[in-house]
Structure formats: structure tokens, C-alpha cells
Design an enzyme around this catalytic site. Structure first.
Site, PDB file in Angstrom:
ATOM      1  N   ARG A 204       0.682  -1.057  -0.130  1.00 16.98           N
ATOM      2  CA  ARG A 204       0.181   0.022  -0.179  1.00 16.98           C
ATOM      3  C   ARG A 204       0.784   1.109   0.012  1.00 16.98           C
ATOM      4  NH1 ARG A 204      -3.936  -3.341   3.056  1.00 16.98           N
ATOM      5  NH2 ARG A 204      -2.546  -2.966   4.887  1.00 16.98           N
ATOM      6  N   SER A 243     -17.545  -5.434  -3.018  1.00 15.54           N
ATOM      7  CA  SER A 243     -18.902  -6.092  -2.933  1.00 15.54           C
ATOM      8  C   SER A 243     -19.319  -6.395  -1.470  1.00 15.54           C
ATOM      9  CB  SER A 243     -19.016  -7.198  -3.970  1.00 15.54           C
ATOM     10  OG  SER A 243     -18.267  -8.237  -3.477  1.00 15.54           O
ATOM     11  N   ALA A 271     -16.855  -6.413  -9.044  1.00 12.99           N
ATOM     12  CA  ALA A 271     -15.493  -5.976  -9.875  1.00 12.99           C
ATOM     13  C   ALA A 271     -15.429  -6.485 -11.254  1.00 12.99           C
ATOM     14  CB  ALA A 271     -14.422  -6.484  -8.928  1.00 12.99           C
ATOM     15  N   ASP A 291      -6.750  -6.178  -6.289  1.00 10.43           N
ATOM     16  CA  ASP A 291      -6.168  -7.035  -5.357  1.00 10.43           C
ATOM     17  C   ASP A 291      -7.303  -8.006  -5.007  1.00 10.43           C
ATOM     18  OD1 ASP A 291      -4.785  -8.091  -2.965  1.00 10.43           O
ATOM     19  OD2 ASP A 291      -5.362  -6.357  -1.858  1.00 10.43           O
ATOM     20  N   CYS A 331      -3.176 -13.736  -4.459  1.00 10.94           N
ATOM     21  CA  CYS A 331      -2.853 -14.372  -2.879  1.00 10.94           C
ATOM     22  C   CYS A 331      -3.130 -15.795  -2.923  1.00 10.94           C
ATOM     23  CB  CYS A 331      -3.617 -13.674  -1.860  1.00 10.94           C
ATOM     24  SG  CYS A 331      -5.312 -13.725  -2.042  1.00 10.94           S
TER      25      CYS A 331
HETATM   26  N1  SAH Z   1      -6.916  -4.374  -1.102  1.00 12.47           N
HETATM   27  C1  SAH Z   1      -7.454  -4.759   0.063  1.00 12.47           C
HETATM   28  C2  SAH Z   1      -7.465  -6.062   0.304  1.00 12.47           C
HETATM   29  C3  SAH Z   1      -8.468  -6.845  -0.892  1.00 12.47           C
HETATM   30  S1  SAH Z   1      -9.003  -8.583  -0.361  1.00 12.47           S
HETATM   31  C4  SAH Z   1      -6.542  -3.912   1.460  1.00 12.47           C
HETATM   32  O1  SAH Z   1      -5.471  -3.747   1.021  1.00 12.47           O
HETATM   33  O2  SAH Z   1      -6.894  -4.029   2.283  1.00 12.47           O
HETATM   34  C5  SAH Z   1     -10.294  -8.754  -1.194  1.00 12.47           C
HETATM   35  C6  SAH Z   1     -11.438  -8.115  -1.199  1.00 12.47           C
HETATM   36  O3  SAH Z   1     -12.216  -8.356  -2.544  1.00 12.47           O
HETATM   37  C7  SAH Z   1     -12.490  -8.377  -0.075  1.00 12.47           C
HETATM   38  O4  SAH Z   1     -12.879  -7.186   0.664  1.00 12.47           O
HETATM   39  C8  SAH Z   1     -13.726  -8.940  -0.793  1.00 12.47           C
HETATM   40  O5  SAH Z   1     -14.848  -8.547  -0.093  1.00 12.47           O
HETATM   41  C9  SAH Z   1     -13.671  -8.292  -2.123  1.00 12.47           C
HETATM   42  N2  SAH Z   1     -14.161  -9.076  -3.198  1.00 12.47           N
HETATM   43  C10 SAH Z   1     -14.580 -10.525  -3.365  1.00 12.47           C
HETATM   44  N3  SAH Z   1     -14.980 -10.717  -4.618  1.00 12.47           N
HETATM   45  C11 SAH Z   1     -15.361  -9.611  -5.144  1.00 12.47           C
HETATM   46  C12 SAH Z   1     -16.093  -9.003  -6.232  1.00 12.47           C
HETATM   47  N4  SAH Z   1     -16.615 -10.086  -7.190  1.00 12.47           N
HETATM   48  N5  SAH Z   1     -16.380  -7.747  -6.551  1.00 12.47           N
HETATM   49  C13 SAH Z   1     -15.882  -7.052  -5.610  1.00 12.47           C
HETATM   50  N6  SAH Z   1     -15.269  -7.171  -4.457  1.00 12.47           N
HETATM   51  C14 SAH Z   1     -15.124  -8.444  -4.237  1.00 12.47           C
END
Ligand code: SAH
Length: 387
Positions: A204, A243, A271, A291, A331
Site C-alpha cells: 500500500r 462488494s 468487480a 487485489d 494471493c
Molecule cells: N486491497 C484490500 C484487500 C482486498 S481483499 C486491502 O488492501 O485491504 C479482497 C476483497 O475483494 C475483499 O474485501 C472482498 O470482499 C472483495 N471481493 C471479493 N469478490 C469481489 C467481487 N466479485 N467484486 C468486488 N469485490 C469483491
């Protein structure tokens, strides 16, 4: 000291460098050992290999904690926790203090959020020792409130009741932690992971160094960690796509807490759909962060996962303005570095875009990696620039 003994089969001596022993590696175990108890592991010739915690239930039946002939007692936990803590001394606010195998504490994860330590036990042996571990932890880092947040899947596999709550005295239900220039609100016991995705803390801050003067798209934003850092570093605007309702609420809180909400927009959207929509609308960004959650939870799901990763990467690449940067991650442990890189290359090729690698990215330094235990490394990423 326990006298229970686990003898390895001939030719099954991976345990000399790797803490995991599977049932198939075991010649025999003395009947004195209780589930969750300590065993001395010996080679077929009876020579000492190490000592660890045993559980007859899962296929992965023993995880070694030491390769020295020493007792696993209160002093042992103090020494191990002390060593783990010493390696993180520079991180004040939020940090992973214990990363399981990578800290020679297989089965234990500890994250610190200021006055709160979140304890995650992954094995029956560690779960049975929560009180002892918390005592050693408090002797090491001072008086913290200890919250237990076991992973239910691991608990079911190991056969223990997953703990979810304060170990003894209750602590604060929410904590504000500092991460570089940013501040984040953490709801203890709420949200994903143990509160924050600590494994992305270094990234970050690294990615924010490219944000000044740019429009940012933070996809899979969780509580807007990347967006907050980018806006604090001078990004002109940020759109967060997420989401999960709880995460969206956390994103709104964090953007306000950092005084950057006026330049930010939080979108409750899938997303995949949102990337497609932005692409169709001809939107362009100077910095895109991708991410996603692990698309491949098992080896079998790899092909489908790579298709999913490629789709979002292709869309993200198309959204980059010339000179724009993309920070893209996976990840999933099952997605190798090579497979990840090949997937992004394919996406770039389909987009007809040349990308320069500014830096390979990995998990934060408080999630150390053991070369001999590849399972300790799971987060991979690339910081790319559109030519
Ligand atoms: N970048 C964040 C961590 C992301 S973890 C940080 O630095 O804190 C992945 C995230 O994607 C989770 O919060 C999860 O709720 C979200 N997520 C999972 N599938 C998704 C989708 N189809 N569309 C949008 N968000 C999604």
C-alpha cells in the site's frame, strides 16, 4: 519432558528442513501420545530429528516446532515469541507478530492492533495451549487484550472448537492503527482476516509513491487501504470497488478518518461487472490496483482461476492511460510466480499493450518466507507501467 515418540519411515526425511509430517511419512507412534500432545520425532535409526505437536486426526499429523533437543514449555514459548517480536520491532501500530512456520511456531498466527493481539490457532496442539501462549505473549510484548479468531475450516480439520472472542478480559471493540501516513479503523472480531490485510501494508505504501496527480481505481478495495494511501500521497481522485457491505462501510469510515473522503467514491459493485462497465465507458486511470481474493483455493481450481485473473487484468490494462501504473496481485498459493506472470503477459498481449515491470511485489516483511517451506509465501504481485 514428553517421552512420546514418532518414528519416520525410511526415505521420508523431509522433516529435517520442513516442519510438516504426514501420516504416510510415519512408521509408528508410541501409544502414550495424546491428541494435541508433544512428540519427539526420530529417524528410522532412532536418531533425534525434532519435536512438535501431534494430532492423529488430519493427514498432516505433526508439525515440528524445534530441531533441537529442548523442552517445549513456558520458556520455549517465551524465547520463540521474543525472537518473532524482535524481528518486527520497527512496526509500531499494526503488524503480524507471528507467522506460523516462518517463525518456527507452526500452527500459530498472531496479529497486533495497538493494544489488542488477535490470536489464531490452526492446530489442535496450539488451540489447547491458548492460555499458555497468551501468557508468554503478554510477558513478551506487555499487557495486551487477547482476541481469539480461529479459522473454522482449520478447526474442523483438526477437530477443535474454533474460538471467536476475548480470551479473558475484554478489550476495545475498535482500534485506530497507524500504517505509515494513513490511519485505519479496525473492528476487532469484525471484517476479514484478523481485521486488516496486513500482508499488503508494505505494498500500500510502495504503490502510493506513484499516486501523486493521478486518478486511482482501487478494485477489491476492502476498507480502502490502497485508496487512502494513494489520496494521502496526492492522488486527484479514487474510486473504490468492493462488494461486501461491511467492507464498504469500513471504506467510508477510513476515507473520512484520513480526511480524503471528498476526493473518493465508494462503489458497491461486482468487480468483474464494474471493470467491464468502466472499459465500455472509456474511463482512464493513472493508477489501478487489482487485489482480488484467492480465486484458486485448491490445485484443481487453477485453470478457472487463471481465466478469472486474466479477465480482470485485461480490463484493468485497458483502463490505463499512457504512463499509467497497474499494481496487480494474486494471493492464491496455488498460482505460481510463473503462472501469474504468464497470465498478465497474456492479458497485456490481448490488450495490445506493452508493460514495463517497475517492481515485483510480495507479502509484507512481517510475513517472512522460509525458503524450505514454500507454503509460507503466497502473495505475489507486479507493479507495471503502461508504455
Ligand atoms: N486491497 C484490500 C484487500 C482486498 S481483499 C486491502 O488492501 O485491504 C479482497 C476483497 O475483494 C475483499 O474485501 C472482498 O470482499 C472483495 N471481493 C471479493 N469478490 C469481489 C467481487 N466479485 N467484486 C468486488 N469485490 C469483491
Amino acid at each position: 519432558m514428553s517421552t512420546a515418540v514418532l518414528r519416520l519411515k525410511r526415505g521420508h526425511d523431509r522433516a529435517r528442513v520442513h516442519p510438516w509430517i504426514f501420516k504416510g511419512d510415519v512408521a509408528d507412534v508410541s501409544d502414550r501420545v495424546e491428541p494435541g500432545g508433544i512428540v519427539s520425532v526420530v529417524d528410522p535409526g532412532g536418531r533425534f530429528v525434532g519435536r512438535g505437536l501431534f494430532n492423529p486426526r488430519p493427514g498432516l499429523c505433526c508439525r515440528l516446532l524445534t530441531w533441537t533437543d529442548e523442552a517445549i514449555d513456558a520458556g520455549f514459548w517465551r524465547r520463540r515469541l521474543g525472537a518473532a517480536y524482535a524481528g518486527r520491532a520497527a512496526r509500531s501500530g499494526a503488524a503480524r507478530l507471528v507467522w506460523s512456520e516462518a517463525d518456527a511456531l507452526a500452527g500459530l498466527v498472531v496479529d497486533r492492533y495497538g493494544p489488542v493481539a488477535v490470536l489464531q490457532t490452526v492446530t489442535l496442539g496450539m488451540a489447547r495451549r491458548r492460555v499458555e501462549l497468551a501468557a508468554a505473549l503478554r510477558e513478551t510484548i506487555g499487557d495486551v487484550a487477547v482476541f481469539c479468531a480461529d479459522d473454522p475450516t482449520a478447526a474442523a480439520l483438526e477437530g477443535f472448537e474454533p474460538a471467536a472472542g476475548w480470551l479473558d478480559a475484554p478489550g476495545p471493540t475498535s482500534v485506530i492503527v497507524e500504517e505509515g501516513a494513513a490511519r485505519f479503523l479496525v473492528r476487532v472480531g469484525g471484517g476479514h482476516k484478523t481485521g486488516l490485510y496486513l500482508d499488503q501494508a508494505d505494498n500500500r505504501q510502495r504503490v502510493a509513491m506513484l499516486a501523486a496527480g493521478r486518478a486511482v481505481l482501487d478494485v477489491f478495495a476492502y476498507t480502502a487501504g490502497f485508496a487512502c494511501h494513494a489520496l494521502l500521497a496526492g492522488a486527484t481522485s479514487a474510486i473504490c470497488v468492493e462488494s461486501s457491505k461491511d467492507a464498504l462501510a469500513g471504506a467510508v469510515d477510513n476515507l473520512a478518518l484520513n480526511g480524503v473522503a471528498a476526493r473518493a467514491e465508494v462503489r458497491d459493485a461486482n468487480a468483474f461487472d464494474e471493470l467491464r462497465r468502466l472499459d465500455r465507458a472509456g474511463a482512464r486511470f493513472g493508477l489501478v490496483v487489482l487485489d482480488p481474493p484467492p480465486f484458486a483455493r485448491g490445485r484443481g481450481a487453477l485453470e478457472g482461476a487463471l481465466r478469472g485473473y486474466k479477465e480482470i487484468n485485461l480490463r484493468a490494462i485497458r483502463l490505463l492511460e499512457p504512463g499509467g501504473a497497474l499494481a496487480t496481485f494474486s494471493c492464491s498459493h496455488h498460482v505460481s510466480d510463473d503462472a501469474f506472470e504468464a497470465m498478465v503477459r497474456d492479458a497485456a498481449s490481448d490488450a495490445g499493450t506493452r508493460l514495463r515491470v517497475l517492481a515485483p511485489l510480495t507479502q509484507s516483511a512481517d510475513h517472512p518466507v522460509l525458503l524450505t517451506v514454500p507454503e509460507t509465501r503466497y502473495l505475489k504481485g507486479l507493479l507495471l507501467e503502461r508504455m
